[in-house]
Write an enzyme that holds these catalytic residues in place. Structure first.
Site, mmCIF file in Angstrom:
data_model
loop_
_atom_site.group_PDB
_atom_site.id
_atom_site.type_symbol
_atom_site.label_atom_id
_atom_site.label_comp_id
_atom_site.label_asym_id
_atom_site.label_seq_id
_atom_site.Cartn_x
_atom_site.Cartn_y
_atom_site.Cartn_z
ATOM 1 N N GLU B 311 0.083 -7.738 4.153
ATOM 2 C CA GLU B 311 -0.255 -8.558 2.971
ATOM 3 C C GLU B 311 0.969 -9.381 2.595
ATOM 4 O O GLU B 311 1.431 -9.363 1.449
ATOM 5 C CB GLU B 311 -0.687 -7.648 1.820
ATOM 6 C CG GLU B 311 -1.826 -6.701 2.250
ATOM 7 C CD GLU B 311 -2.184 -5.639 1.209
ATOM 8 O OE1 GLU B 311 -1.393 -5.421 0.288
ATOM 9 O OE2 GLU B 311 -3.263 -5.035 1.331
ATOM 10 N N GLU B 327 -3.458 -12.794 -1.796
ATOM 11 C CA GLU B 327 -4.053 -11.775 -2.663
ATOM 12 C C GLU B 327 -4.020 -12.219 -4.128
ATOM 13 O O GLU B 327 -3.035 -12.808 -4.579
ATOM 14 C CB GLU B 327 -3.259 -10.472 -2.476
ATOM 15 C CG GLU B 327 -3.859 -9.306 -3.210
ATOM 16 C CD GLU B 327 -3.037 -8.023 -3.032
ATOM 17 O OE1 GLU B 327 -2.199 -7.964 -2.108
ATOM 18 O OE2 GLU B 327 -3.236 -7.100 -3.843
ATOM 19 N N CYS B 407 -6.528 -2.786 -7.152
ATOM 20 C CA CYS B 407 -5.385 -3.409 -7.821
ATOM 21 C C CYS B 407 -5.770 -4.699 -8.529
ATOM 22 O O CYS B 407 -5.369 -4.947 -9.659
ATOM 23 C CB CYS B 407 -4.255 -3.656 -6.828
ATOM 24 S SG CYS B 407 -4.751 -4.538 -5.352
#
Lengths: 650, 650
Positions: B311, B327, B407
Site C-alpha cells: 500500500e 487508499e 480503517c
C-alpha cells in the site's frame, strides 16, 4: 538418417550456428555447474547422485531433469544437420549417466529417486514427474532420429510402458494426469517414431481424462492431506483447475486459460491426436482455442500470457504492455501448436503466427551472443519501474543470465535447431506441398514414389525475394502452395521459370497454388513486397488505444531510449509520420531501421511545482526524428526505456 | 466547550449529517457485529473479553481496537457541533467498557490482554500497540473537547505516562518506536489539550529515534527469533525499513517512501513538532517530503500510493491509473499533514492539496448513502480486469461493504465531522486570519483580546460565490487573507462592502491580503471563476501521456460507462472538444455535469480475425457526445468502466 530440411539462410544460419557453437556448449557447462557467477543448475549432479555415483541432496527445481532432456533434444536436432563427433560423445556419456539413474521398472526422475522414492506418483499436480518423462521422451526421439542410436529411445519406451501400466481407467491404475502437460505430445512423437499404438492410446487417455469429474487433482490433494509441494508441504488451498487447464474436459474448453505454457503444450497434443485419430470434437476444440488465443489474447509480438500471476492468460483483449508475462516458452509452445494445426489444415493463419512468434518473441528471448535470456518479454519497459514498482519486478529491462528455472534457454535451442521442421508440410492426398515459411533451406520429400527436392533461397526479413528451385527426381505433377503472408500490403509477384504468373484464381486458405508438372530445375520466384507500416490494435484492446506499432514484413519494431531519449511516452506520431526503411549495416550486426518524424512533448513550461496544468498553457510539442529497431534485437545495447506501441493519432 | 467552526453549507452539511445520522450509527452496529451479511468486526467483543465480561478469543486484526477509537473520535467531533444525549450515552458506555480492559499500569490493548499478555512490547514492528494507543488518545482529546468529560482523557494520560516510562533513551527503557506511526501525532494533541510537556517530549523522542542505527526493528526481529507476526510466527525476512519509514533518520528523508498512511501520519507529527519546538531541521524535511509527495507522487485526485504491494509509494512520476492503490486513509493523512504545514507557513499549495484530496479522493471513498466504502481509489476501472487479471484484483469496480480491516470508513467519519478545523488558521503575530477553504460556516477566534466572528457562505463546488461576514466584537485592524485557488483560470473578484477591491499588490503565498480596520457587519465577497478545463499531466508521468482530465473548480471529473458506453479507451478528445458545464438537478442528487464532443474508434472493419491491422485501412473515428460526472460520485450508479484520464490530442 537424414534430416528433412537443412537450413542455409543468411538470417537463420547464424542463429543455428549460435545455438550449435555457443548455446549448446554453454548450456552443457550450465548443466554441470561450471559457469562462474551463474546460479548452479544441479542438473547433472542430481543424475550422478540418483545414479549412486555421488552423495548429496537433490538441487534445483523439482523439474530440473527436464533441462538435460531439452539439451539432449537440441543436440539431437543439431547433430541431424551438423554431425559433430565430439558433441555426440558428450551426449552419449550424458545419456549413459542419466540411464544409470533409471529404475528397473523404467522409472526415471532424480528428485523422487533422491528425496522421496516412496512418494512416486503421489503429487502429479505439483511435481512434474510425467512432464520430465515427456521431455526425456522427446529427447530420445530427436536423438534417435539424428544418430540412429536406440539406447535412450529404448529406455524411454520402457519408461512409457511402465507409465502405461500405472495410469489409465482400468481398475488398479491411477486415474490421473500431470499438473504440467507435456507427456501427451511426447507420447505422440514416440508413437510416430516407433509405430507402437500403445503410446498413442496413452496420450489419448491423458487428454481424454483431463478435467473430468470427479477432479483428479482434488482427490489427490485430499489423499495427501490437503498439502502442496510448493509451500514446503504445509496445508494449501485446493488446486486451481484453470491454471492446469483441468477445469473442464478438453473438448468443452473454448477459451485459453491458466498457465500459458501448460495450455499450448496441451493444445499441441490435442491437435496431434485430432489428426491421428480423426477426432472431430478435438479438432473443433483446437480451432476454438486457437481463435480465442490468437485473436483475443495474443500480443503483436506473438507473446501470450498477460499476467505473471501464474504466468497465465487473463481474458479477452486484456493485453497490458508493461505488466505482461509473454514467456518465451509459451510462444515456443504456440509455434508447436500452430505447426500441428498446419498438419491438420492448410490455413495461412497458423503459419502467420509461427512467423510472428518466431521472428519477434522467440528471437527476442535470447541476446545476440546467446548468453542472456528473457523469460518475460514486455512490450513496454521503464527500467525504474521494473526496479521500484513491485507490480513490475518480473519485467526485466535487460536479459538476465541463465535463471534457476532454466526452461526458456534450452527451449529456444531446441526450436532453432529444429527449424527445418516448420518450413513445409505436404498433403499426400491432394499432392500439395505447402511452403509456410520462407527460409533458405534444402528439403526432400516423397510424393508417392517420387522424391522431390526443394531448394529455397530467401532474403527475408530484410528484403522479400524468395526463390524456390523445384527438383523432382522425375517430372511429376503436383501443387506447390506458397503462403501469402498476412503482412503483405500488396500482392506478391509470382514468377515461374522467369514468367510472371497470375495466381488470382488459385488462392486457397491464404496460399497461392501452383498446380503443374514440375521438372528438375524449375524455378519459382515469390516476391514479397516489404513495407514499413503503422499497425493499430482492435479497439477492445484498451492498452493500445490511441497507439500504433511499426511493422516491416514479419518484424515488429520498437523504440529504444538509446536512440530516442526518454520518456518514450512523450513522443507522438500521426499519419504524417511517414516511415522510411533503411538498411544500416553497422547497427546490431546489420538491420533495417525504420526512421520517421514525430512530436515530443516539451518539458519547458513545467515548473515542477504543479504536475497538473491546463492543456492550453502547455507549449506545443516540437518535431523530432525517431528511429525504430526490430523488437527481436531490443536490449542488446544500453539499457533504457523500450516501447512497441507508440502514441499515434489517426 | 465550543467548537471553533460550525459548518453550515449546502454542499457539506448533508455530508456532515450523513456522517452523524447514518455513518456513526452504522459503524456502531458494525463494531458490535450487528450488521447482517457484513464480516464481524469483533471490536466491542474484544473489549468485553479483555474486560473479563465474556469468554472467548480475540477476533479481527491485531489493531482492531483502533476502530472503536476512531469511532469515538468521530463521535466527539460530531457532539461538539451537534449535541446528542443518546449518542453521548452510548459513547459513555463504550468508554466505560473499554476502560474496564485497561490494566492497572495504564496499558490498554485487547489483543495482548486476551492472547499474549506476556508479549507486550515485544513486536512493535508488526503489532500496532502504540498505534492503537495513539488512536485512543486522539479519541480522548476529541471527546473531552466536545463534552468536557475527563474519564477517557485521564485514562489515556495514565496510558501515555506508562508508555513514557517504557520507551526512551534512558537505560532500562526500550529504545523503540512503533511499526505504524500514529502515537507521535496523538501525543502532540494530548500535549495541546493538557499542556503536559512530557507528552510533547515523548512524541519528539519517537520521531528522533526513528531510523537511527542500530535499527530497532532489526534488533527486535533478532530478539524474537527472526519471526513475523503476520505469517503465524514463522521465520520471516528482516523488516523492510522503507515500508515503515525507518530507513533513515527522519530529518534525512527527502522522498516519500513505503506504506503511504504510515508516511503521512509521521509527516504530520513532524510538522507539529517543527512548529512547537522551532526545529528547522524537521521543517526542512517536512518541506522536502511535501514537495516530493505532492509534485511527483500524487494523483490528480489527491490520491497517494502507487502500488498495492505494501500500500505504498513507488517512485517519482510512477502514477499508474489502473493498478493504483490511493487508499482513502492515505489522503486523509495527507490532509492532516497539509493542515499542520498551514499552521507552520501560509502557502496556498497546502490548502490546494487539502481541497483536492477532500473533494475528490476522500468523498469518493464513501457511497452516497454512507454504507459502502472504497479503500482503493482507482482512476481507471475495467470491471472485467478487476475480476480476471490478478494484478488488478485489489481495484474494485464498486464500493464494497465494510471490510475486515475497517480503517477507512471511521477515518472518513472523523475527518468530515471535524471539517471545521481545516477552514481557517490565524497568525497572532502578524494579526492575519487565513481563509483556506470556502465552506459555509461560523467561526470565532480571538485576535489579541478581540473575538472575531467569521460567517462564511459558499456556493462551491458548483458555483464560485463566497461571502464572508466579518464581525469583530469591537472595530479592530487585522488582515484577512483569502486563498486564491490554483484552479482559478482567471483572477477572482474581490468586493469589500460591495466595492470592487484591487488586491494585485497584496498577494502573498497564494493569498489575497486585505489589511484594514474591520467593524461589525463588514462583508467581503470573493468571486471565484469556475470553468471546466482540460488538464494535462507532467510529461514524466508516463501513464498520462497523450491524455487529459477534466477539472471544474476543485472537482476532478471522470467518464463512466453508464453515460458513455465502452470501451472508454476508444473515445478521444482534442482542443475542439469544448467543455460545457451544466447543472443537472436530477443526476446523483444534483451535480454539474460536463458535456463535450469527441471521437469514438469504430469497430466496423474489424473482422475479429486479426486484432492488428494497418492504420490506413481502419475507418475514421466517428463523432460522439460524451458526459463527465464528478469523480467523487463515480460508482454510485450501474457498475462499469470509469476513467479520469481521457485520450486527448493537444
Amino acid at each position: 538418417m537424414m534430416r528433412k530440411a537443412r537450413i542455409s539462410d543468411p538470417f537463420w544460419t547464424p542463429y543455428e550456428r549460435l545455438v550449435r557453437e555457443t548455446v549448446i556448449p554453454y548450456q552443457w557447462e550450465m548443466l554441470n555447474d561450471r559457469v562462474p557467477g551463474a546460479e548452479p543448475s544441479h542438473c547433472m549432479k542430481n543424475f550422478r547422485i540418483a545414479a549412486g555415483l555421488e552423495e548429496g541432496n537433490f538441487g534445483g527445481f523439482v523439474f530440473q531433469d527436464s533441462d538435460l532432456a531439452k539439451w539432449l533434444e537440441a543436440v539431437g536436432h543439431s547433430l541431424a544437420s551438423h554431425p559433430d563427433p565430439e558433441l555426440e560423445r558428450i551426449a552419449d556419456e550424458a545419456i549413459d549417466l542419466a540411464l544409470q539413474a533409471q529404475w528397473d521398472d523404467g522409472y526415471l526422475n532424480t528428485y523422487f529417486s533422491i528425496e522421496a522414492p516412496e512418494k512416486r506418483w503421489t503429487n502429479l499436480t505439483d511435481c512434474h514427474e510425467l512432464y520430465c518423462a515427456g521431455h526425456m521422451i522427446e529427447a530420445a526421439v530427436a536423438y534417435y532420429e539424428a544418430t540412429g542410436k536406440r539406447k535412450l529411445l529404448d529406455a524411454m519406451c520402457r519408461f512409457a510402458d511402465y507409465i502405461d501400466s500405472v495410469f489409465g481407467t482400468e481398475p488398479g491404475k491411477i486415474r490421473g494426469y500431470d499438473g504440467h502437460q507435456e507427456i501427451e505430445l511426447a507420447l505422440v512423437k514416440l508413437y510416430n517414431t516407433t509405430g507402437n499404438e500403445r503410446y498413442l492410446k496413452l496420450s489419448q487417455y491423458f487428454i481424454d481424462e483431463r478435467g473430468r469429474e470427479p477432479k483428479f487433482f482434488e482427490q489427490e490433494w485430499e489423499a495427501r492431506g490437503q498439502t502442496s509441494f510448493w509451500n514446503g508441504g504445509a496445508k494449501a488451498a485446493k488446486p486451481h483447475h484453470e491454471y492446469h487447464q483441468s477445469h473442464l474436459p478438453v473438448r468443452e474448453q473454448t477459451k485459453a486459460v491458466g498457465h500459458a505454457v501448460r495450455a499450448v503444450y496441451m493444445y499441441t497434443a490435442m491437435a496431434d491426436l485430432a489428426r491421428l485419430t480423426g477426432d472431430t470434437g478435438l479438432l473443433e476444440a483446437c480451432r476454438k482455442l486457437w481463435d480465442n488465443m490468437t485473436t483475443k489474447q495474443m500480443y503483436i509480438t506473438g507473446g501470450i500470457g498477460s499476467t505473471h500471476h501464474g504466468e497465465a492468460f487473463t481474458f479477452d483483449y486484456d493485453l497490458p504492455n508493461d505488466t505482461v508475462y509473454a514467456e518465451t516458452c509459451a510462444s515456443i509452445g504456440l509455434i508447436f501448436f500452430a505447426q500441428r494445426m498446419l498438419q491438420l489444415e492448410a490455413d495461412s493463419k497458423y503459419a502467420d503466427v509461427i512467423e510472428r512468434a518466431l521472428h519477434n518473441l522467440v528471437l527476442a528471448g535470447m541476446s545476440k551472443d546467446g548468453h542472456n535470456y528473457f523469460y518475460v518479454n514486455p512490450l513496454e519497459v521503464w527500467p525504474e519501474a521494473s526496479a521500484q514498482n513491485p507490480g513490475k519486478h518480473h519485467v526485466k529491462p535487460a536479459r538476465p543470465k541463465w535463471y534457476g528455472c532454466a526452461c526458456c534457454p534450452p527451449n529456444i535451442a531446441r526450436l532453432i535447431s529444429s527449424l527445418g521442421d516448420y518450413i513445409y508440410t505436404a498433403d499426400e492426398k491432394t499432392k500439395t506441398v505447402y511452403a509456410h515459411l520462407f527460409i533458405g533451406s534444402e528439403f526432400t520429400l516423397h510424393l508417392g514414389d517420387v522424391p522431390v527436392t526443394l531448394q529455397q533461397q530467401s532474403s527475408l526479413p530484410w528484403e522479400g525475394n524468395v526463390k524456390l528451385q523445384v527438383s523432382p527426381k522425375t517430372a511429376t505433377r503436383f501443387t506447390l502452395a506458397l503462403r501469402i503472408p498476412s503482412w503483405c500490403a500488396d500482392r506478391p509477384r509470382l514468377l515461374v521459370n522467369g514468367a510472371e504468373t497470375d495466381y488470382s484464381n488459385a488462392e486457397k486458405g491464404g496460399y497461392a497454388h501452383i498446380d503443374r508438372e514440375w521438372s528438375e530445375g524449375d524455378v519459382v520466384e515469390w516476391q514479397l513486397p516489404l513495407r514499413a507500416e503503422w499497425i493499430v490494435a482492435h479497439p477492445e484492446i484498451r492498452a493500445n488505444a490511441g497507439k500504433a506499432a511499426i511493422q516491416y514484413g514479419p518484424l515488429v519494431y520498437c523504440l529504444e531510449e538509446t536512440d530516442n531519449g526518454k520518456p518514450l511516452a512523450s513522443l507522438s506520431f500521426g499519419p504524417d509520420s511517414t516511415l522510411h526503411a533503411r538498411f544500416d549495416p553497422g547497427l546490431l550486426g546489420g538491420v533495417v531501421v525504420i526512421e520517421t518524424e514525430g512530436r515530443k512533448a516539451d518539458e519547458n513550461g513545467w515548473s515542477g511545482e504543479n504536475p497538473y496544468l491546463p492543456a492550453g498553457i502547455i507549449q506545443a510539442a516540437s518535431r523530432v526524428k525517431a528511429r525504430a529497431v526490430p523488437y527481436f534485437l531490443w536490449g542488446n545495447r544500453e539499457s533504457g526505456e523500450m516501447s512497441v506501441w507508440l502514441r499515434f493519432q489517426a
